[in-house]
Design a protein around this motif. Sequence first.
Motif, PDB file in Angstrom:
ATOM      1  N   ASP A 283       4.129  13.462  -1.548  1.00  0.00           N
ATOM      2  CA  ASP A 283       3.688  14.301  -2.662  1.00  0.00           C
ATOM      3  C   ASP A 283       4.838  14.684  -3.592  1.00  0.00           C
ATOM      4  OD1 ASP A 283       1.138  14.150  -1.900  1.00  0.00           O
ATOM      5  OD2 ASP A 283       1.073  16.077  -0.838  1.00  0.00           O
ATOM      6  N   LYS A 286       5.206  11.834  -5.868  1.00  0.00           N
ATOM      7  CA  LYS A 286       4.060  11.714  -6.770  1.00  0.00           C
ATOM      8  C   LYS A 286       4.214  12.629  -7.975  1.00  0.00           C
ATOM      9  CE  LYS A 286       0.155  11.082  -4.099  1.00  0.00           C
ATOM     10  NZ  LYS A 286      -1.093  11.647  -3.594  1.00  0.00           N
ATOM     11  N   ARG A 380       0.595   1.139   1.213  1.00  0.00           N
ATOM     12  CA  ARG A 380      -0.362   2.215   0.930  1.00  0.00           C
ATOM     13  C   ARG A 380       0.280   3.292   0.061  1.00  0.00           C
ATOM     14  NH1 ARG A 380      -2.731   1.595   5.828  1.00  0.00           N
ATOM     15  NH2 ARG A 380      -1.212   2.905   6.916  1.00  0.00           N
ATOM     16  N   GLN A 381       1.510   3.634   0.438  1.00  0.00           N
ATOM     17  CA  GLN A 381       2.184   4.706  -0.290  1.00  0.00           C
ATOM     18  C   GLN A 381       2.531   4.282  -1.725  1.00  0.00           C
ATOM     19  OE1 GLN A 381       5.258   6.669   1.807  1.00  0.00           O
ATOM     20  NE2 GLN A 381       3.919   7.156   3.527  1.00  0.00           N
ATOM     21  N   GLU A 384      -0.458   4.570  -3.725  1.00  0.00           N
ATOM     22  CA  GLU A 384      -0.756   5.968  -3.996  1.00  0.00           C
ATOM     23  C   GLU A 384       0.150   6.529  -5.095  1.00  0.00           C
ATOM     24  OE1 GLU A 384      -1.374   9.898  -1.285  1.00  0.00           O
ATOM     25  OE2 GLU A 384      -1.604   7.927  -0.351  1.00  0.00           O
TER      26      GLU A 384
END
Lengths: 604, 204
Positions: A283, A286, A380-381, A384
Motif C-alpha cells: 500500500d 501504491k 500479482r503485486q 496491483e
Amino acid sequence: MSILDQRKLIESIHPFELLSPITLDNLMKKIDIAYYPKETLLVSKNLPSVAFYIIIKGSVKEIIDGEIYTLFNAGDSFDADALIYERANGDFIVEEDLICYEIKKEDFIDLMQDKNVKGFFLKDFVERHQHLKNYSSQSELTPFLISRVCDIFLHNACIVDEKESIKSALKKQKKLKTNVIIVKYRDDFGIVTDTDLRERVLLGGIDIEDEIHKIATHNLITIDKNDFLFNALLLMTQKGIKRVVVKEDEKIVGVLEQLDLLSYFANHSHLIAVQIDKAQKLDDLKALGGDFKNLIVSLRTKGVKVRYITKLLSSLNEKIYKKLFDMCVDESLQKDCALILMGSEGREEQTIKSDQDNALIIRDGVDEELFREPMMELNRQLLELGFPKCGGDVMVSNEFWRRSVASYKLLIDKWTYDMSDESVQNLSIFLDSKCVAGDDSLLKELRAHLHNNFYARDDVLAHIAKAILNFDTPLSIFSGFVIEKEHNNRLDLKKGGIFALVHGVRTLSLKHAIDATNTIERIKELNNMGVIDKTFATELIESFDTLSSIRLKAMLEAKNIEESNYINPKNLEKIDRDLLKDSFKIINKFKKFMSFHFHLNMVV
Amino acid sequence: MFDFISKFKSDKNRKKLKDKNFEFLFQEDRSGEFVVIDTETTGLNPKEDEILSIGAVKIKDNKILTSQTFEVFLKNSKEINSNSIKIHRIRPFDLKDAKTTKEGIVEFLNFVGSRPLVGYYLEFDVSMINKYTKEMLGITLPNKMIEVSEIYFDKTISLIPQGNIDLRFDTILKKCGIPNMGAHNAVNDAIMTAMIYLKLTKEK
C-alpha cells in the motif's frame, strides 16, 4: 494582403523575424508572388534554382532517387541549399497548385549578409535541429535544462589526511561547518559520514584517537562542476545517496547536498525514491502512483530532454521492482536468481507505465519450483500497482520466462536456428534485458552466450533486421505525412519511426556484441566502434529524442494505451512538425543504411 | 469586322485626347505584362460617387509583381458616406495624406501605360476612372480589358451546363482555392484578383 500583411507573414517564418526592420522593408520591395500549376518542375539537377520560395498555398515535393524525400506546405520555404551551393539534391515538383512568394536569387544572396539568417541556412541538419529546438524552448522556461552544478550553492569540503586522528578531523569539520569529512589517501579519496561515526565509533568501538581512514568509505561518488544539475539528481537517485562531491579538473571544490538540490528544483523525484526505499508494504508503494505522472509533466514543462526523464523514471521503476523482489523472494533464494526487465523497461526508455516485460533466470542446479509461488506473488503485486499486463504474456508468472541458465541457453540456440516470427520477437525482447535484482552475473553469462552464438552470423542477423522494413515511414503524400484515415487522420509514431530505429540499433548492437541496452547508449557505442560516423550518430540520437518527445506528449494526452502512439501532425506546432519531418528523413536514411549493411534486399 | 469596329472606336477616342503627353496610352503594348486594378469608391453609382483609392499590381507570365504594387488615395469633394466606411474602412482621417484626383490619376496612367487591364467587374472600376479621364484628357481608358468573372464563367459553364453560376468574389476565391488574406483594400483585392487570373489561365 496589403504590404503590411505580407510583411507579417514573412516575419512569422523563421529565421526572417531576425531581420532588422529596415532589411525587412527592403526585402518586401523585392518579393513577387508566383503561381505554378501542378506537376511543374521548379528545381532539379539540370535546372538550377533561380529563387527562394515561400509557400502561401499548395505544396511541393522534393524527390531524391525516385522517393519522396520531403514535402513542403503553406508557411514552409525552400531551398536555401540549392541557391547557396548552386546544386540541388533532388527534383522539386509542384504537388498541389502552388501560390508562393519568390525572392530572387540575387536578393536572397544579399539577405545572407545578415549573420543570423546566414547562420541558419548554412548549418547542417544537426545544428539546425538544435537551433530550432533552442528556438522552441525559448518560449518555455528551461532553467532546469541549463542549470549546472556550479550554479547552485556548494558546501565547503572538509578534506583531511588519512593519517589524521578522528578527533582532530572532527574539530576541523566543526570549524568548516560541513556535514561530511573527505579523507585523502595517497591517490584517492574516501568519505566519512555521520552514519560511519555512529556505527563504527560509537557502536563499533573504534577509538577517536585512531586514524580516520579506519572508518572511511572508499569510492567517492563525484560529479564535475560543469555537469548539469539534472545529472547530479540522477546520480543521487540511482545510488541512493544524499550528497555528491563536486570536482573541477580532478580537484575537489565542494559538496552538493541533496537538500539544496531539491529545494532548487522543488520537485519530488528524490522524495519518491526515498519513499520507495522506506515502503514496508504494498500500500505504501501504491500511494506513490500518482506522483509519477506529475513528475513527468513537471519535468517536461521544465524542458528536460526526454531521455533524461525516461532514465529517471526507469531508475525509480527499478527501485519498485527491487523492493517488490525483496518483499516476495526469500533472502536465501535471492542470490540464486536474477530478475530481468526486458523491452522498453530494459532499455530504460519507458515513460508512462508500459506493459511489463520481465523474466527470471535461475541458477543451474537450484530447484525451479521454489520460485513459482514468489514469482506469482510478484506478478500479482505488479498488477496491483498498475503495471499493465503484457499482451504476449512475457512475465515471470509464465513458466516460459522462468527457467534455469542452461534452459535459457537452449532457448537462445533455438531462436538462432529457427527463424519463426515468434522466435525473432522473443529474441528482440530478450536482447534488451537488464538485471534489476538478484545476481547480475547470471544475465551476463547468457549475454556472452548470445554474442558467441551470433558471432559472424550475418545471415541470421539480416533476418532479424528485416523487420525494420515492415512498416513504411509515414512521410509522403498528405500534408507531408502519411496519415491513417481509420485512426482519425493520425500517424503511428511507434511503427512509423521509433520501432525501426530501436530495432535496427538493437540488431547492430547484437552484431557488434554491445552490452548496452539503452538505444542512445548503443548508438554511442556503435559510433565508438566506427560502425556509424559521428554526424550520423548525432542525427540518430536527435531524431530519437524528437520522436520520443512528441510521443511522450501524445501519451500524456491519450486516454488509453492503444491511442498513445498516435499523433495528428496538424495539431503540432510548426517547429515540432519540421523536427518530426526531419526525424523521419533520418529514419529513412537509417533504413537505407541498414538495407545496405545487411543486404536486406536479398533477404526473403 | 469586330477588329474594325474596335479600331474605329479607338481612333475616335484618340482624336479627343487633349494632352499630347498621354499619347503613350494608345501605343501598342510590348511589355508582355498585364495590370490588375481595383478601386474603392464612395458608392456604386459612377455618376454620383467618387474614387477613394486605386490599387494595381502587374502580372508577367506566371508572376504577380508585388514588388511593384501601386496604391493611391484620392481627395474627394464630398464627405465620405458613413455606410461605405464600413465596407472599405477608409476613414476621412486616412485621406489626410491623399493626393488630388489629378495627381493620382496621372500616376495611375503612368503605371498602367497601354498594358491590358484585368479586374473583377472591371467595367465598374473603369467607368469610375473614365469619369476623371474624360474630364482631364477628354478620353476614356483605351486599354484592352479582361474580366476574370467572365473567364471563370466560361470555364465553369462547361462543367455545369445548365447550372446557376455563383459569380461572387468570395465564391470564386474559394472555388479557385485561393487564400482570402484579410483586409479589404484596393491593393489587397487586386492581388487576390491577380491570383484568380493566374489560376484560371495558367492551370493545366
